[in-house]
Design a protein around this motif. Structure first.
Motif, PDB file in Angstrom:
ATOM      1  N   HIS A   1       0.856  -1.184   0.000  1.00 15.47           N
ATOM      2  CA  HIS A   1       0.000   0.000   0.000  1.00 15.47           C
ATOM      3  C   HIS A   1       0.894   1.236   0.000  1.00 15.47           C
ATOM      4  O   HIS A   1       1.810   1.353   0.810  1.00 15.47           O
TER       5      HIS A   1
ATOM      6  N   VAL B   1      -8.184   3.972   6.235  1.00 12.67           N
ATOM      7  CA  VAL B   1      -7.054   3.256   5.654  1.00 12.67           C
ATOM      8  C   VAL B   1      -6.370   2.369   6.696  1.00 12.67           C
ATOM      9  O   VAL B   1      -6.043   1.206   6.418  1.00 12.67           O
TER      10      VAL B   1
ATOM     11  N   HIS C   1      -1.181  -1.112  -4.239  1.00 12.02           N
ATOM     12  CA  HIS C   1      -2.416  -0.360  -4.033  1.00 12.02           C
ATOM     13  C   HIS C   1      -2.048   1.084  -3.702  1.00 12.02           C
ATOM     14  O   HIS C   1      -1.482   1.371  -2.648  1.00 12.02           O
TER      15      HIS C   1
ATOM     16  N   HIS D   1      -2.991   4.987  -2.929  1.00 15.36           N
ATOM     17  CA  HIS D   1      -4.084   5.704  -2.272  1.00 15.36           C
ATOM     18  C   HIS D   1      -3.995   7.207  -2.519  1.00 15.36           C
ATOM     19  O   HIS D   1      -3.043   7.868  -2.094  1.00 15.36           O
TER      20      HIS D   1
ATOM     21  N   SER E   1      -6.885   4.029  -5.606  1.00 15.02           N
ATOM     22  CA  SER E   1      -8.064   4.384  -4.816  1.00 15.02           C
ATOM     23  C   SER E   1      -8.355   5.877  -4.922  1.00 15.02           C
ATOM     24  O   SER E   1      -7.475   6.713  -4.725  1.00 15.02           O
TER      25      SER E   1
ATOM     26  N   TYR F   1     -10.263   9.165  -3.487  1.00 14.30           N
ATOM     27  CA  TYR F   1     -10.724   9.697  -2.207  1.00 14.30           C
ATOM     28  C   TYR F   1     -11.438  11.027  -2.420  1.00 14.30           C
ATOM     29  O   TYR F   1     -11.413  11.606  -3.508  1.00 14.30           O
TER      30      TYR F   1
ATOM     31  N   ILE G   1      -9.699   0.142 -10.155  1.00 14.31           N
ATOM     32  CA  ILE G   1      -9.910   1.410  -9.462  1.00 14.31           C
ATOM     33  C   ILE G   1     -10.926   1.206  -8.355  1.00 14.31           C
ATOM     34  O   ILE G   1     -11.940   0.511  -8.546  1.00 14.31           O
ATOM     35  N   ILE G   2     -10.663   1.806  -7.193  1.00 15.90           N
ATOM     36  CA  ILE G   2     -11.553   1.688  -6.033  1.00 15.90           C
ATOM     37  C   ILE G   2     -12.091   3.072  -5.657  1.00 15.90           C
ATOM     38  O   ILE G   2     -11.336   4.034  -5.549  1.00 15.90           O
ATOM     39  N   GLN G   3     -13.391   3.143  -5.458  1.00 13.44           N
ATOM     40  CA  GLN G   3     -13.995   4.351  -4.894  1.00 13.44           C
ATOM     41  C   GLN G   3     -13.932   4.204  -3.380  1.00 13.44           C
ATOM     42  O   GLN G   3     -14.777   3.572  -2.778  1.00 13.44           O
ATOM     43  N   GLN G   4     -12.930   4.814  -2.768  1.00 13.32           N
ATOM     44  CA  GLN G   4     -12.691   4.563  -1.352  1.00 13.32           C
ATOM     45  C   GLN G   4     -13.441   5.532  -0.439  1.00 13.32           C
ATOM     46  O   GLN G   4     -13.687   5.227   0.716  1.00 13.32           O
TER      47      GLN G   4
ATOM     48  N   TYR H   1     -18.101   2.298  -3.814  1.00 15.95           N
ATOM     49  CA  TYR H   1     -17.960   2.585  -2.386  1.00 15.95           C
ATOM     50  C   TYR H   1     -18.601   1.499  -1.527  1.00 15.95           C
ATOM     51  O   TYR H   1     -19.712   1.047  -1.800  1.00 15.95           O
TER      52      TYR H   1
ATOM     53  N   CYS I   1     -12.532  -5.465  -0.437  1.00 17.45           N
ATOM     54  CA  CYS I   1     -11.237  -5.121  -1.012  1.00 17.45           C
ATOM     55  C   CYS I   1     -10.416  -6.381  -1.290  1.00 17.45           C
ATOM     56  O   CYS I   1      -9.792  -6.506  -2.357  1.00 17.45           O
TER      57      CYS I   1
END
Length: 216
Positions: A10, A24, A86, A88, A117, A119, A168-171, A193, A203
């Motif tokens: 990360h 996180v 990953h 962030h 991710s 934010y 891609i992550i919608q964190q 999300y 995740c």
């Protein structure tokens, strides 16, 4: 993935505070129960100190320049096998490009999948006009960053990250909709999300999905 636990690195700027920081750190603590997750932070401060107190494996790369920080990350990971990197937030938005183009032949990065991710973060002042030219290191051609149009703002930088990420992550619950839609339209895996109590499991499943998708 076989019998060995997935190795996930990360990467984060380290200036995160409040709910984002808690989100996180809780994620890392939960993930380490099932995978080998390690945190690399680009600055020393409350974030890195709290991670250490929670027993999260963390290394601090003190660099005001993310490109220099990525070079140091490469050095520290030399000889290690990494499955997922990953990234962030926008402070790590250049990492997917450099991992996929500049460091693509490095043993630690060669087979790694990159996840970015999103934010609820932003910056108001666009980068200088010659920012794109400074990215043209060995391995990066003008065509690779052709989509990076002026003004080079938060949206442009995050879209660049999405271009070179495998997922891609919608964190955060509220993120830039233009960037999120760009990610959705890319055809790459997107994790929408998730509530904090469900996020670690979602995740972990997403890591497997990205890995399996990219291996086909």
């Amino acid at each position: 993935m076989g019998s060995d636990p997935m190795r996930v690195i990360h990467l984060i700027g380290g200036g995160d505070t409040g709910g984002a920081k808690t989100h996180v750190l809780n994620l890392l603590k939960e993930l380490n129960q099932s995978i080998d997750a390690q945190l690399f932070c680009f600055r020393k401060g409350d974030f890195s100190e709290d991670a250490a107190k929670m027993g999260i494996p963390i290394e601090v790369i003190e660099s005001g320049n993310p490109v220099v920080g990525l070079r140091e990350l490469k050095r520290r990971l030399a000889g290690q096998k990494v499955d997922i990197i990953h990234c962030h937030g926008w402070m790590t938005a250049l990492a997917p490009l450099y991992i996929k183009k500049v460091y693509k032949d490095e043993p630690s990065f060669r087979d790694a999948k990159v996840i970015f991710s999103l934010y609820e973060d932003d910056f108001k002042q666009p980068f200088h006009a010659d920012f794109s030219n400074k990215l043209l290191l060995k391995g990066i051609a003008k065509k690779d960053i052709a989509g990076l149009k002026e003004p080079i703002d938060y949206r442009a930088l995050c879209k660049l990250a999405a271009d070179f990420s495998d997922g891609i992550i919608q964190q955060s619950e509220h993120v830039n909709e233009e960037v999120l839609n760009y990610a959705r339209e890319s055809g790459k895996p997107v994790l929408e999300y998730q509530s904090p109590e469900n996020f670690a499991e979602a995740c972990n499943d997403f890591y497997d999905k990205v890995w399996e998708t990219e291996q086909k």
